[in-house]
Scaffold this active site. Structure first.
Site, PDB file in Angstrom:
ATOM      1  N   HIS A 134       0.814  -1.230   0.000  1.00 27.89           N
ATOM      2  CA  HIS A 134       0.000   0.000   0.000  1.00 27.89           C
ATOM      3  C   HIS A 134       0.846   1.279   0.000  1.00 27.89           C
ATOM      4  O   HIS A 134       0.309   2.359  -0.252  1.00 27.89           O
ATOM      5  CB  HIS A 134      -0.922   0.040   1.220  1.00 27.89           C
ATOM      6  CG  HIS A 134      -1.923  -1.073   1.268  1.00 27.89           C
ATOM      7  ND1 HIS A 134      -2.805  -1.330   0.243  1.00 27.89           N
ATOM      8  CD2 HIS A 134      -2.180  -1.998   2.236  1.00 27.89           C
ATOM      9  CE1 HIS A 134      -3.566  -2.379   0.580  1.00 27.89           C
ATOM     10  NE2 HIS A 134      -3.204  -2.797   1.767  1.00 27.89           N
ATOM     11  N   ASP A 258      -4.099 -12.775   4.791  1.00 31.79           N
ATOM     12  CA  ASP A 258      -5.309 -12.237   5.431  1.00 31.79           C
ATOM     13  C   ASP A 258      -6.592 -12.635   4.693  1.00 31.79           C
ATOM     14  O   ASP A 258      -7.677 -12.175   5.033  1.00 31.79           O
ATOM     15  CB  ASP A 258      -5.219 -10.711   5.616  1.00 31.79           C
ATOM     16  CG  ASP A 258      -4.561  -9.986   4.461  1.00 31.79           C
ATOM     17  OD1 ASP A 258      -4.375 -10.602   3.386  1.00 31.79           O
ATOM     18  OD2 ASP A 258      -4.229  -8.788   4.612  1.00 31.79           O
TER      19      ASP A 258
HETATM   20 ZN   LIG Z   1      -3.803  -7.188   3.459  1.00 30.35          ZN
END
Ligand SMILES: [Zn+2]
Length: 369
Positions: A134, A258
């Protein structure tokens, strides 16, 4: 037999985002301990490499010099800076002790892995502390300070490599997609939970790249509760043909875990069985494989899944029983999940239908057979 490198250092888990933050450094420490205690790091085809810090010049392959400087000064305790302007602050991206050292070591780790592959000293290299997809050129985002994926891809691009990036983290790999949105030298593929229901809110099928990069960004947004078989169907129908058509020298993978059904931050419903199948599929698709870590916030799960990943990378069948010392410290008994997500037939049917629609839409958009 495949030659595998594992890049690690205790410096990677000495400091973290703080006790309340989901990005717990224990994830890395426990993965290292588990692999060590399983004997996986002592195999003849495995080399263990001590991670080093990236230099500011290396960070500048993707990040602005100003951001690198600000990050170092914040880390050193200079509170006069407008931290919020660079994405820092309470919440996702707190400034923490030795942040610069810790986060630039994650980039160094990924660069070492990239270099080993470029020099053909191994077939696969796992920088499990990396995968910080990110991070932006001049801002922190989603627990990511420096974007090691983008830095390493730039480093390899500068050496003439043609690169594909496959991101199986539950979150869209926005930072990496944006970094290479206008080039045809990097194919980015991200499979993730639909941005309408999860951070960072992007990664829709229509995001396909711009200019020279048109067609070189591929997104597969999946509905909440997508479970093993539905996910694997989407992967199998899209990723192998897209990679085959592109023909990369090195495949970079972000292996966030995740997507697991126990993850506290997201809503997909995968088990370790699917994770292991994905690792096997990626191994078969990558001529040379730069494997990065990523998200994963169920601390009990992350070491097990990444141990399975490294087992696949280094072609070892790891013992199914967790080592006694590991069990004593952290609980658990088996490497694979012993339970399954509880999904009704009606939910599975609804997920199947939605996933089939996404598959059709992606194939149509990208001209995949
Ligand atoms: Zn993630």
């Amino acid at each position: 037999m495949r030659q595998a490198a594992f890049v690690t250092s205790p410096k990677l888990w000495a400091h973290g985002h703080g006790p309340q933050h989901p990005m717990k450094p224990e994830r890395l420490q426990r993965t290292f301990e588990l692999l060590s205690e399983l004997g996986a790091l002592g195999a003849g085809n495995v080399s263990v490499i001590e991670a080093r810090m990236a230099t500011p010049e290396e960070l500048a392959l993707f990040h602005t010099e100003q951001y690198i400087d600000v990050t170092r000064r914040l880390s050193d305790g200079d509170f006069s800076l407008p931290a919020g302007r660079y994405g820092f602050g309470p919440g996702d991206n707190p400034v923490f002790t030795d942040m610069y050292e810790t986060e630039s070591t994650k980039v160094g780790s990924t660069l070492q892995a990239a270099q080993l592959l470029f020099e053909q000293q191994c077939d696969v290299a796992f920088s499990y502390a990396g995968g910080l997809h990110h991070g932006g050129p001049d801002f922190a985002s989603g627990f990511c300070v420096f974007n090691d994926c983008a830095v390493a891809i730039q480093w390899l691009l500068a050496r003439g490599m043609r690169l594909a990036y496959v991101d199986i983290d539950v979150h869209h790999g926005d930072g990496v997609q944006n970094a290479f949105y206008e080039t045809d030298q990097v194919l980015t593929i991200s499979i993730h939970q639909d941005g309408r229901t999860l951070f960072p809110g992007t990664g829709f099928v229509a995001e396909t790249g711009e200019g020279d990069g048109a067609g070189y960004s591929l997104n597969v947004p999946l509905p909440p509760l997508t479970y093993d078989q539905a996910y694997l169907r989407a992967f199998d129908e899209i990723v192998p043909p897209a990679l085959e058509r592109f023909g990369a020298d090195i495949v970079v993978t972000q292996l966030g875990v995740d997507t697991h059904y126990t993850d506290p931050l997201a809503s997909l419903a995968l088990t370790t069985a699917a994770h292991e199948q994905l690792y096997r599929a990626l191994a078969g698709l990558a001529p040379r494989w730069l494997a990065l870590g990523g998200g994963g916030y169920a601390v009990e799960l992350v070491p097990r899944s990444w141990a399975l990943a490294f087992g696949v990378m280094s072609e070892q069948t790891l013992p199914e029983t967790l080592p006694p010392q590991y069990q004593r410290h952290y609980g658990g008994t088996q490497l694979h999940d012993q339970q399954q997500p509880d999904l009704s037939e009606a939910i599975r049917l609804r997920v199947d239908e939605a996933v089939d629609q996404v598959i059709a839409q992606v194939k149509r958009t990208h001209g995949l057979a």
